[in-house]
Design a protein around this motif. Structure first.
Motif, mmCIF file in Angstrom:
data_model
loop_
_atom_site.group_PDB
_atom_site.id
_atom_site.type_symbol
_atom_site.label_atom_id
_atom_site.label_comp_id
_atom_site.label_asym_id
_atom_site.label_seq_id
_atom_site.Cartn_x
_atom_site.Cartn_y
_atom_site.Cartn_z
ATOM 1 N N ARG A 14 13.530 11.561 -10.766
ATOM 2 C CA ARG A 14 12.270 12.103 -10.250
ATOM 3 C C ARG A 14 11.167 11.058 -10.311
ATOM 4 N N ILE A 15 11.072 10.367 -11.432
ATOM 5 C CA ILE A 15 10.044 9.341 -11.587
ATOM 6 C C ILE A 15 10.285 8.193 -10.613
ATOM 7 N N HIS A 16 11.536 7.783 -10.509
ATOM 8 C CA HIS A 16 11.917 6.734 -9.548
ATOM 9 C C HIS A 16 11.455 7.116 -8.153
ATOM 10 N N GLY A 17 11.728 8.344 -7.743
ATOM 11 C CA GLY A 17 11.359 8.800 -6.405
ATOM 12 C C GLY A 17 9.857 8.839 -6.201
ATOM 13 N N GLN A 18 9.117 9.285 -7.202
ATOM 14 C CA GLN A 18 7.666 9.384 -7.067
ATOM 15 C C GLN A 18 7.031 8.003 -6.934
ATOM 16 N N ILE A 19 7.462 7.076 -7.780
ATOM 17 C CA ILE A 19 6.889 5.725 -7.705
ATOM 18 C C ILE A 19 7.271 5.060 -6.390
ATOM 19 N N LEU A 20 8.537 5.203 -5.983
ATOM 20 C CA LEU A 20 8.984 4.577 -4.734
ATOM 21 C C LEU A 20 8.212 5.127 -3.546
ATOM 22 N N ARG A 21 8.026 6.436 -3.477
ATOM 23 C CA ARG A 21 7.268 7.022 -2.365
ATOM 24 C C ARG A 21 5.835 6.487 -2.340
ATOM 25 N N ALA A 22 5.235 6.344 -3.525
ATOM 26 C CA ALA A 22 3.861 5.840 -3.584
ATOM 27 C C ALA A 22 3.778 4.387 -3.128
ATOM 28 N N ILE A 23 4.830 3.619 -3.388
ATOM 29 C CA ILE A 23 4.863 2.228 -2.917
ATOM 30 C C ILE A 23 5.028 2.182 -1.409
ATOM 31 N N LEU A 24 5.949 2.987 -0.886
ATOM 32 C CA LEU A 24 6.260 2.917 0.538
ATOM 33 C C LEU A 24 5.171 3.541 1.410
ATOM 34 N N ASP A 25 4.427 4.521 0.883
ATOM 35 C CA ASP A 25 3.378 5.110 1.716
ATOM 36 C C ASP A 25 2.037 4.400 1.534
ATOM 37 N N GLY A 26 2.024 3.328 0.724
ATOM 38 C CA GLY A 26 0.819 2.526 0.580
ATOM 39 C C GLY A 26 -0.135 2.990 -0.497
ATOM 40 N N THR A 27 0.197 4.081 -1.223
ATOM 41 C CA THR A 27 -0.665 4.516 -2.325
ATOM 42 C C THR A 27 -0.748 3.433 -3.386
ATOM 43 N N LEU A 28 0.411 2.823 -3.691
ATOM 44 C CA LEU A 28 0.459 1.652 -4.564
ATOM 45 C C LEU A 28 0.612 0.420 -3.678
ATOM 46 N N LYS A 29 -0.343 -0.479 -3.747
ATOM 47 C CA LYS A 29 -0.407 -1.611 -2.822
ATOM 48 C C LYS A 29 0.431 -2.795 -3.307
ATOM 49 N N PRO A 30 0.914 -3.642 -2.385
ATOM 50 C CA PRO A 30 1.595 -4.872 -2.787
ATOM 51 C C PRO A 30 0.725 -5.697 -3.728
ATOM 52 N N GLY A 31 1.315 -6.137 -4.829
ATOM 53 C CA GLY A 31 0.589 -6.916 -5.819
ATOM 54 C C GLY A 31 -0.121 -6.088 -6.872
ATOM 55 N N GLU A 32 -0.202 -4.765 -6.690
ATOM 56 C CA GLU A 32 -0.909 -3.914 -7.652
ATOM 57 C C GLU A 32 -0.142 -3.831 -8.969
ATOM 58 N N ARG A 33 -0.861 -3.979 -10.084
ATOM 59 C CA ARG A 33 -0.250 -3.894 -11.405
ATOM 60 C C ARG A 33 0.158 -2.440 -11.695
ATOM 61 N N LEU A 34 1.311 -2.286 -12.318
ATOM 62 C CA LEU A 34 1.821 -0.980 -12.723
ATOM 63 C C LEU A 34 1.751 -0.918 -14.243
ATOM 64 N N ARG A 35 0.687 -0.308 -14.751
ATOM 65 C CA ARG A 35 0.441 -0.275 -16.193
ATOM 66 C C ARG A 35 0.994 1.011 -16.796
ATOM 67 N N ASP A 36 1.645 0.860 -17.942
ATOM 68 C CA ASP A 36 2.333 1.987 -18.550
ATOM 69 C C ASP A 36 1.402 3.175 -18.785
#
Length: 233
Positions: A14-36
């Motif tokens: 579930r977590i994998h899917g949520q993060i991946l969707r956010a990356i692919l739809d542009g919510t998380l931008k290329p180069g953006e830091r992913l902080r725990d």
């Protein structure tokens, strides 16, 4: 014990899917830091399954990890995208071959509608996420019965989608639309011989020109591999 293992697996997926969707739809931008701490607050779970999911995403190439330094959304270089796309194209060609053999006539209107959308949409205007091109190819590929091949294609999908999001400005939709008109005929007639010849011409023509313009080097042969050095840009 089995229930605990299954629960952890489902949570990680579930977590994998949520993060991946956010990356692919542009919510998380290329180069953006992913902080725990930010991911924990967003996803509402503990650090361990988040790190497991991020490691899997790093294996796919959509996340970059440097131990004790950073974790961030990958920035796809032109060459990495082109090389990933060449592998994807080789796999998809085989899957489309089998999909065309078994293509059902009642799905031809779906292909026609997707191609009409492609005709009226410039690639630069594609929103993040699957494009009409992905949808068109997916309708054909879903009729391939080789599950191992389909799983191999899916492995390359996320990296490819990141590349499309970044480099879609180089893509020209008109030659793809015209080729898809031909592909619709191949699906209608179950013509895999014509498909193979047409695909070779398309990959060595419009698709090769696209990758050459995007990468700035001319080492690709029929979009199936690199034989020369060039700019990474």
């Amino acid at each position: 014990m089995a229930d605990d293992t299954n629960s952890r697996t489902l949570l990680r997926e579930r977590i994998h899917g949520q993060i991946l969707r956010a990356i692919l739809d542009g919510t998380l931008k290329p180069g953006e830091r992913l902080r725990d701490d930010e991911l924990i607050a967003w996803l509402g779970t503990s650090r361990a399954p988040i790190r497991e999911a991020l490691t899997q995403l790093a294996d796919l190439g959509v996340v970059e990890m440097s131990p004790n330094r950073f974790t961030k959304v990958a920035q796809i270089s032109p060459r990495l995208y082109a090389e990933s796309a060449s592998v994807w194209a080789t796999l998809v060609t085989r899957a489309m071959h089998w999909g065309i053999l078994d293509f059902p006539p009642d799905q031809l209107p779906i292909l026609e509608a997707l191609n009409e959308t492609l005709r009226t949409t410039q690639a630069k205007d594609f929103p993040p996420g699957p494009t009409p091109i992905d949808g068109f190819v997916g309708v054909i590929v879903q009729h391939c019965s080789n599950q191992v091949l389909l799983d191999s294609i899916r492995v390359h999908d996320p990296l490819l989608q990141l590349g499309v999001n970044r480099y879609k400005g180089f893509m020209k939709t008109e030659p793809i639309h015209l080729y898809f008109i031909e592909l619709i005929r191949r699906c209608r007639d179950h013509d895999v011989t014509g498909f193979e010849a047409g695909m070779r011409a398309f990959l060595s023509g419009p698709m090769r020109a696209y990758t050459q313009e995007m990468t700035g080097f001319h080492g690709f042969s029929d979009y199936e591999g690199s034989h020369g050095a060039g700019s990474e840009q």
